[in-house]
Write a protein that holds these residues in place. Structure first.
Motif, mmCIF file in Angstrom:
data_model
loop_
_atom_site.group_PDB
_atom_site.id
_atom_site.type_symbol
_atom_site.label_atom_id
_atom_site.label_comp_id
_atom_site.label_asym_id
_atom_site.label_seq_id
_atom_site.Cartn_x
_atom_site.Cartn_y
_atom_site.Cartn_z
ATOM 1 N N THR A 58 0.850 -1.199 0.000
ATOM 2 C CA THR A 58 0.000 0.000 0.000
ATOM 3 C C THR A 58 0.878 1.240 0.000
ATOM 4 O OG1 THR A 58 -1.794 -1.131 1.150
ATOM 5 C CG2 THR A 58 -1.761 1.279 1.284
ATOM 6 N N ARG A 59 0.608 2.140 -0.945
ATOM 7 C CA ARG A 59 1.369 3.392 -1.051
ATOM 8 C C ARG A 59 0.520 4.606 -0.661
ATOM 9 N NH1 ARG A 59 5.362 3.278 -5.195
ATOM 10 N NH2 ARG A 59 5.859 5.352 -4.418
ATOM 11 N N SER A 60 -0.818 4.473 -0.754
ATOM 12 C CA SER A 60 -1.713 5.554 -0.342
ATOM 13 C C SER A 60 -3.117 4.992 -0.181
ATOM 14 C CB SER A 60 -1.719 6.697 -1.360
ATOM 15 O OG SER A 60 -2.349 6.303 -2.566
ATOM 16 N N PHE A 61 -4.001 5.841 0.360
ATOM 17 C CA PHE A 61 -5.397 5.455 0.557
ATOM 18 C C PHE A 61 -6.320 6.468 -0.109
ATOM 19 C CE2 PHE A 61 -3.221 3.710 4.307
ATOM 20 C CZ PHE A 61 -3.628 2.392 4.244
ATOM 21 N N GLY A 83 -5.080 10.525 -1.898
ATOM 22 C CA GLY A 83 -3.685 10.739 -1.512
ATOM 23 C C GLY A 83 -3.398 10.702 -0.029
ATOM 24 N N VAL A 84 -4.211 9.989 0.738
ATOM 25 C CA VAL A 84 -3.902 9.828 2.161
ATOM 26 C C VAL A 84 -2.673 8.913 2.234
ATOM 27 C CG1 VAL A 84 -4.722 8.961 4.383
ATOM 28 C CG2 VAL A 84 -6.306 10.168 2.831
ATOM 29 N N LEU A 96 -7.710 15.960 7.018
ATOM 30 C CA LEU A 96 -6.764 15.250 6.167
ATOM 31 C C LEU A 96 -5.323 15.629 6.472
ATOM 32 C CD1 LEU A 96 -8.550 15.468 2.702
ATOM 33 C CD2 LEU A 96 -8.594 13.610 4.371
ATOM 34 N N PRO A 97 -4.417 14.675 6.314
ATOM 35 C CA PRO A 97 -2.996 14.960 6.514
ATOM 36 C C PRO A 97 -2.428 15.729 5.326
ATOM 37 C CG PRO A 97 -3.274 12.716 5.796
ATOM 38 C CD PRO A 97 -4.661 13.278 5.991
ATOM 39 N N GLU A 98 -1.257 16.285 5.523
ATOM 40 C CA GLU A 98 -0.571 17.005 4.456
ATOM 41 C C GLU A 98 -0.412 16.094 3.239
ATOM 42 O OE1 GLU A 98 3.707 19.178 3.686
ATOM 43 O OE2 GLU A 98 2.911 19.094 5.732
ATOM 44 N N GLY A 99 -0.651 16.657 2.068
ATOM 45 C CA GLY A 99 -0.515 15.921 0.821
ATOM 46 C C GLY A 99 -1.813 15.325 0.305
ATOM 47 N N ALA A 100 -2.780 15.089 1.181
ATOM 48 C CA ALA A 100 -4.079 14.563 0.761
ATOM 49 C C ALA A 100 -4.980 15.725 0.350
ATOM 50 C CB ALA A 100 -4.720 13.776 1.895
ATOM 51 N N GLY A 139 -2.164 10.898 -10.320
ATOM 52 C CA GLY A 139 -2.287 11.777 -11.464
ATOM 53 C C GLY A 139 -3.540 12.632 -11.417
ATOM 54 N N LEU A 140 -4.211 12.639 -10.281
ATOM 55 C CA LEU A 140 -5.461 13.386 -10.129
ATOM 56 C C LEU A 140 -5.226 14.669 -9.345
ATOM 57 C CD1 LEU A 140 -7.596 10.291 -9.130
ATOM 58 C CD2 LEU A 140 -7.771 11.536 -11.302
ATOM 59 N N ASP A 141 -6.160 15.599 -9.483
ATOM 60 C CA ASP A 141 -6.142 16.809 -8.660
ATOM 61 C C ASP A 141 -7.572 17.148 -8.247
ATOM 62 O OD1 ASP A 141 -7.406 18.194 -10.780
ATOM 63 O OD2 ASP A 141 -5.514 19.001 -11.521
ATOM 64 N N GLU A 142 -7.730 18.262 -7.579
ATOM 65 C CA GLU A 142 -9.022 18.666 -7.016
ATOM 66 C C GLU A 142 -10.112 18.850 -8.064
ATOM 67 O OE1 GLU A 142 -6.099 20.096 -6.335
ATOM 68 O OE2 GLU A 142 -5.816 20.079 -4.177
ATOM 69 N N SER A 143 -9.758 18.954 -9.337
ATOM 70 C CA SER A 143 -10.772 19.173 -10.375
ATOM 71 C C SER A 143 -11.443 17.872 -10.826
ATOM 72 C CB SER A 143 -10.151 19.869 -11.592
ATOM 73 O OG SER A 143 -9.240 18.998 -12.246
ATOM 74 N N ALA A 144 -10.936 16.714 -10.415
ATOM 75 C CA ALA A 144 -11.527 15.428 -10.809
ATOM 76 C C ALA A 144 -12.907 15.259 -10.166
ATOM 77 C CB ALA A 144 -10.616 14.280 -10.399
ATOM 78 N N THR A 145 -13.752 14.494 -10.798
ATOM 79 C CA THR A 145 -15.049 14.140 -10.219
ATOM 80 C C THR A 145 -14.905 12.835 -9.448
ATOM 81 O OG1 THR A 145 -15.738 12.826 -12.121
ATOM 82 C CG2 THR A 145 -16.257 15.209 -12.173
ATOM 83 N N PRO A 146 -15.847 12.529 -8.557
ATOM 84 C CA PRO A 146 -15.781 11.244 -7.871
ATOM 85 C C PRO A 146 -15.729 10.053 -8.835
ATOM 86 C CG PRO A 146 -17.288 12.680 -6.711
ATOM 87 C CD PRO A 146 -16.917 13.388 -7.997
#
Length: 171
Positions: A58-61, A83-84, A96-100, A139-146
């Motif tokens: 596991t690298r992220s959640f 990105g948790v 959320l932690p830093e980076g998420a 490769g995602l950012d805040e503009s992505a949809t669920p």
């Protein structure tokens, strides 16, 4: 308005099977009722979540909350956190932690938005999922949809832990 309709399936049962791990909350028993602080008209705060036993590699959640009982053809996403970091095993009140980061939920807002079923509707299920991913770069950012988040991470899923709460607003 008559909201009687069939009970939709848990959407995670429609995805490829993956190993499970443990997800709990000090505020919510699996199948129990969400508190007022977790309602949109209440505190609008995510329940604290704790998990353990994530798969090796596991690298992220990805942490989400979904209402399959919303009277829409697509259900309702209340929370999608990307990105948790893999070394994080709990979130307190949705912090959320830093980076998420979060993408906009179906209210059109970032972050968690609480339970808000139509008054008088049957109890709605709020499925909290912590999904273990084999990457820390989606490769995602805040503009992505669920929907895009889930589509783009599907090939990276190592395991998933689920916790379901319910909520109802009397007529």
């Amino acid at each position: 308005m008559n909201l009687e309709r069939p009970i939709p399936p848990d959407p995670y049962t429609l995805l490829p099977a993956v190993p499970s791990f443990t997800l709990t909350s000090p505020e919510l028993a699996d199948g129990g009722s969400l508190g007022e602080k977790h309602a949109f008209e209440g505190g609008n705060t995510a329940p604290s979540l704790e998990w353990s036993g994530a798969p090796e590699g596991t690298r992220s959640f990805l942490v989400t909350c979904y209402d399959p009982d919303a009277p829409t053809p697509s259900g309702f996403w209340h929370w999608v956190a990307v990105g948790v970091p893999a070394d994080v095993t709990s979130l307190r009140d949705g912090e959320l932690p830093e980076g998420a980061f979060t993408v906009r939920n179906d209210y059109g807002q970032p972050g968690f938005c609480g339970a808000a079923p139509p008054p008088g509707d049957r109890p709605h299920r709020y499925i909290f999922a912590v999904t273990a991913l084999d990457t820390d770069d989606t490769g995602l950012d805040e503009s992505a949809t669920p929907a895009v988040v889930h589509f783009m991470t599907l090939q990276h899923v190592l395991g998933r832990a689920l916790l379901t709460g319910t909520f109802q607003i009397p007529a």
